[in-house]
Design an enzyme around this catalytic site. Structure first.
Site, PDB file in Angstrom:
ATOM      1  N   LEU A 111       3.806  12.530  13.814  1.00  0.00           N
ATOM      2  CA  LEU A 111       4.616  12.942  14.964  1.00  0.00           C
ATOM      3  C   LEU A 111       6.095  12.631  14.758  1.00  0.00           C
ATOM      4  CD1 LEU A 111       2.294  11.854  17.906  1.00  0.00           C
ATOM      5  CD2 LEU A 111       2.707  14.156  17.043  1.00  0.00           C
ATOM      6  N   GLY A 112       6.406  11.850  13.727  1.00  0.00           N
ATOM      7  CA  GLY A 112       7.802  11.549  13.440  1.00  0.00           C
ATOM      8  C   GLY A 112       8.491  12.610  12.597  1.00  0.00           C
ATOM      9  N   LYS A 113       7.730  13.562  12.078  1.00  0.00           N
ATOM     10  CA  LYS A 113       8.344  14.628  11.271  1.00  0.00           C
ATOM     11  C   LYS A 113       9.246  15.491  12.150  1.00  0.00           C
ATOM     12  CE  LYS A 113       4.975  15.120   7.539  1.00  0.00           C
ATOM     13  NZ  LYS A 113       5.961  14.997   6.449  1.00  0.00           N
ATOM     14  N   GLY A 142       0.789  -1.230   0.000  1.00  0.00           N
ATOM     15  CA  GLY A 142       0.000   0.000   0.000  1.00  0.00           C
ATOM     16  C   GLY A 142       0.816   1.273   0.000  1.00  0.00           C
ATOM     17  N   HIS A 160      -3.453  14.018  12.887  1.00  0.00           N
ATOM     18  CA  HIS A 160      -2.248  14.807  12.613  1.00  0.00           C
ATOM     19  C   HIS A 160      -2.368  16.225  13.170  1.00  0.00           C
ATOM     20  CE1 HIS A 160      -1.094  11.512  10.270  1.00  0.00           C
ATOM     21  NE2 HIS A 160      -1.341  11.948   9.057  1.00  0.00           N
TER      22      HIS A 160
END
Length: 394
Positions: A247-249, A84, A307
């Site tokens: 949240l990983g950005k 995906g 987000h």
């Protein structure tokens, strides 16, 4: 379970009166520290027993060493939904990034599982298309660890094939057992079915197990609650990880430091000095093959209630006691409980039309012709005023 709760309540009462008596008699040395430690230990044991009974129906977990670096067992990462869009853009690049930085165990195998019939070459080409760091040699080494198994999500035979392949690779790495992590990059309507098969057929008996699920968690509050209850009946809460990949950005992660480790901003970060906050999420492309997904969920469920709400919480919450996950979560919850719900009167909704090579939403071939998605649009903006003003737009 009721008996353990009753004992725990009695222990709380004993602890409360015990602490009071301890303060009164401290100067006379009438009580010893050893008895206090015994009471604390008994109380902690009761809490652990209660958590065990409440979480996952008392399911047993695999053994875990005190120091993860001492764990000589093989590690298998299974990515479900491996063919995906989410897996290609986020999950595999993230796992590769950990490998390139030396943060993955040495005895690791990465297995993709999905319904799509893919050759190994096509699978490798697809998952590596968004690798952005590391050397050519690192990419080659990592891709040698990656494998693909095709099968259905709702039938035992597919998971049996996956188990057979996983055990084969694990035995090549270690004779001391295996730890397994299952990352579900799949629609939420099949979370429970997939987790049922995984917990019944693929859970490791010789190591720990982790189950990672991606947002959205249901399509409304009631379905989210039902999903939570169903998952908790299959796995322990401390085995379950709910992930919001936004949240990983780096920019999002930097918000904590910007707010709480910056002596210039922190004293000024209040409604006395900030008149309004605008949080904008913009993309310059359409659904790109995800029309079926958006037709069911839409942009509000896709980005606004996860987000953008997470960013809003990081921007507006009070300083946490520590930077531990639980303390940060507690402050987010306090904030969200104090915010008035958005209403349709505060909200502007719409749909985008085509521009350049990008088709409009209803022109996208993957959007059903009889789409009923118009009331739940792919464009949304909402604002809410209290002490100041906050706005979210997408």
């Amino acid at each position: 379970l009721l008996e353990v709760e009753r004992k725990l309540q009695k222990q709380k009462e004993k602890t409360s009166s015990f602490s009071f008596v301890f303060l009164l008699l401290l100067c006379t040395q009438a009580i010893t520290m050893s008895s206090l430690e015994e009471l604390k230990k008994e109380n902690e044991e009761l809490k652990q027993e209660l958590a065990r009974l409440k979480g996952g129906g008392g399911r047993e977990k695999g053994p875990e060493p005190e120091n993860p670096q001492d764990d000589n067992r093989a590690v298998t990462i299974v990515v479900l939904g491996a063919s995906g869009d989410l897996a290609k853009k986020k999950t595999f690049p993230c796992i590769y990034s950990l490998y390139a930085r030396g943060l993955l165990p040495k005895k690791v195998t990465v297995i993709g599982y999905a319904r799509s019939q893919l050759s190994h070459e096509d699978y490798i080409k697809q998952i590596s298309s968004n690798f952005k760091i590391g050397t050519a040699e690192q990419k080659k080494e990592f891709l040698n660890l990656c494998h693909y198994v095709s099968g259905p999500y709702d039938k035992d035979e597919g998971y049996n094939s996956l188990l057979e392949f996983a055990e084969k690779k694990e035995k090549e790495h270690s004779s001391e057992g295996a730890n397994r992590m299952f990352y579900m990059a799949i629609p939420p309507n099949i979370f429970v079915d997939v987790t049922t098969h995984l917990s019944r057929q693929l859970e490791s008996k010789t190591g720990w197990n982790r189950f990672v699920i991606e947002k959205p968690f249901g399509h409304d509050l009631e379905s989210s609650k039902i999903l939570g209850r169903q998952l908790s009946s299959l796995v322990n809460e401390d085995q379950l990880y709910r992930i919001d990949h936004y949240l990983g950005k780096e920019m999002v992660q930097a918000l904590l430091n910007l707010r709480f480790a910056n002596s210039v901003f922190e004293p000024l970060w209040s409604s006395h000095h900030i008149s309004n906050v605008l949080i904008t999420f913009k993309e310059d492309f359409g659904t790109q093959g995800r029309g079926g997904y958006f037709d069911q969920f839409g942009i509000i469920r896709d980005v606004m209630q996860n987000h953008m709400m997470q960013i809003f919480a990081l921007v507006a919450m009070e300083p946490p006691v520590t930077l531990n996950a639980e303390d940060i979560r507690d402050e987010k919850v306090k904030l969200l409980r104090s915010v008035q719900p958005a209403t349709l009167e505060d909200t502007t909704i719409g749909q985008y039309t085509g521009k350049g090579n990008e088709p409009g939403y209803l022109d996208d071939k993957t959007v059903p012709k009889d789409s009923k998605h118009q009331p739940t649009p792919p464009l949304c903006s909402t604002s809410k005023t209290r002490d100041g003003m906050a706005a979210l737009s997408s």
